[in-house]
Design a protein around this motif. Structure first.
Motif, PDB file in Angstrom:
ATOM      1  N   SER A  87      11.086   8.451   8.273  1.00  4.13           N
ATOM      2  CA  SER A  87      11.539   8.090   9.614  1.00  4.13           C
ATOM      3  C   SER A  87      12.409   6.834   9.558  1.00  4.13           C
ATOM      4  CB  SER A  87      10.329   7.860  10.522  1.00  4.13           C
ATOM      5  OG  SER A  87      10.742   7.449  11.794  1.00  4.13           O
TER       6      SER A  87
ATOM      7  N   TRP B 128      12.863  10.723  21.326  1.00  2.00           N
ATOM      8  CA  TRP B 128      12.141  11.607  20.410  1.00  2.00           C
ATOM      9  C   TRP B 128      12.116  13.000  21.024  1.00  2.00           C
ATOM     10  CZ3 TRP B 128      10.463   9.944  15.701  1.00  2.00           C
ATOM     11  CH2 TRP B 128      10.441   8.567  15.487  1.00  2.00           C
ATOM     12  N   ARG B 129      12.485  14.020  20.240  1.00  3.34           N
ATOM     13  CA  ARG B 129      12.486  15.396  20.727  1.00  3.34           C
ATOM     14  C   ARG B 129      11.801  16.300  19.702  1.00  3.34           C
ATOM     15  NH1 ARG B 129      17.283  16.107  24.067  1.00  3.34           N
ATOM     16  NH2 ARG B 129      17.179  14.397  25.556  1.00  3.34           N
ATOM     17  N   VAL B 130      11.264  17.408  20.172  1.00  6.26           N
ATOM     18  CA  VAL B 130      10.547  18.364  19.327  1.00  6.26           C
ATOM     19  C   VAL B 130      11.517  19.393  18.742  1.00  6.26           C
ATOM     20  CG1 VAL B 130       8.742  20.138  19.329  1.00  6.26           C
ATOM     21  CG2 VAL B 130       8.472  18.071  20.710  1.00  6.26           C
TER      22      VAL B 130
ATOM     23  N   ARG C 196       7.523  11.235  13.009  1.00  2.00           N
ATOM     24  CA  ARG C 196       6.447  10.279  13.302  1.00  2.00           C
ATOM     25  C   ARG C 196       5.323  10.369  12.283  1.00  2.00           C
ATOM     26  NH1 ARG C 196       6.286  10.667  19.892  1.00  2.00           N
ATOM     27  NH2 ARG C 196       7.829   9.029  20.203  1.00  2.00           N
TER      28      ARG C 196
ATOM     29  N   ASP D 137      13.688  13.609  15.600  1.00  2.00           N
ATOM     30  CA  ASP D 137      12.713  14.685  15.713  1.00  2.00           C
ATOM     31  C   ASP D 137      11.305  14.093  15.652  1.00  2.00           C
ATOM     32  OD1 ASP D 137      10.876  16.897  14.834  1.00  2.00           O
ATOM     33  OD2 ASP D 137      12.748  18.013  14.945  1.00  2.00           O
ATOM     34  N   THR D 138      10.409  14.572  16.507  1.00  2.52           N
ATOM     35  CA  THR D 138       9.042  14.044  16.567  1.00  2.52           C
ATOM     36  C   THR D 138       8.283  14.248  15.263  1.00  2.52           C
ATOM     37  OG1 THR D 138       8.263  16.097  17.569  1.00  2.52           O
ATOM     38  CG2 THR D 138       8.815  14.281  19.069  1.00  2.52           C
TER      39      THR D 138
END
Length: 106
Positions: free
Chosen positions: A65, A20-22, A59, A55-56
């Motif tokens: 998602s 998970w990345r921002v 969530r 991408d976070t």
């Protein structure tokens, strides 16, 4: 996400690492994170590396998602299908497009 993949009846030949990345962005042929130039993206998959990046922000949207996860997961499945199976999917997609079907395939 692992339960979702299992629910689809998929078993990986090797584990797929989910990260998970921002603020994901595609810039050229690179995946970047954080603010800056580039095209915003929801996810990226790297089948040869056994890695999938989401991408976070997803969530907060469980349905979206799951949809994006399944799409990305199939980047790992597609290369392992026999040509006859791929052509079968091509026929399905062609019929969906010809019939102007609404939804994920249409």
């Amino acid at each position: 996400m692992t339960r979702l993949a299992a629910g689809l009846g998929l078993r990986a030949a090797r584990p797929v690492r989910v990260e998970w990345r921002v603020e994901l962005r595609a810039r050229g042929h690179r995946l970047e994170t954080g603010p800056g130039p580039g095209q915003e993206v929801h996810a990226a998959s790297y089948p040869r590396q056994g890695r999938l990046v989401l991408d976070t922000a997803l969530r907060r949207q469980p349905a979206e998602s799951a949809r994006i996860f399944v799409h990305e997961l199939f980047h790992f499945v597609w290369p392992r299908l026999a040509n006859a199976e791929r052509w079968s999917w091509e026929r399905v997609l062609r019929e969906e497009l010809r019939g102007r079907v609404k939804g994920e395939l249409g």
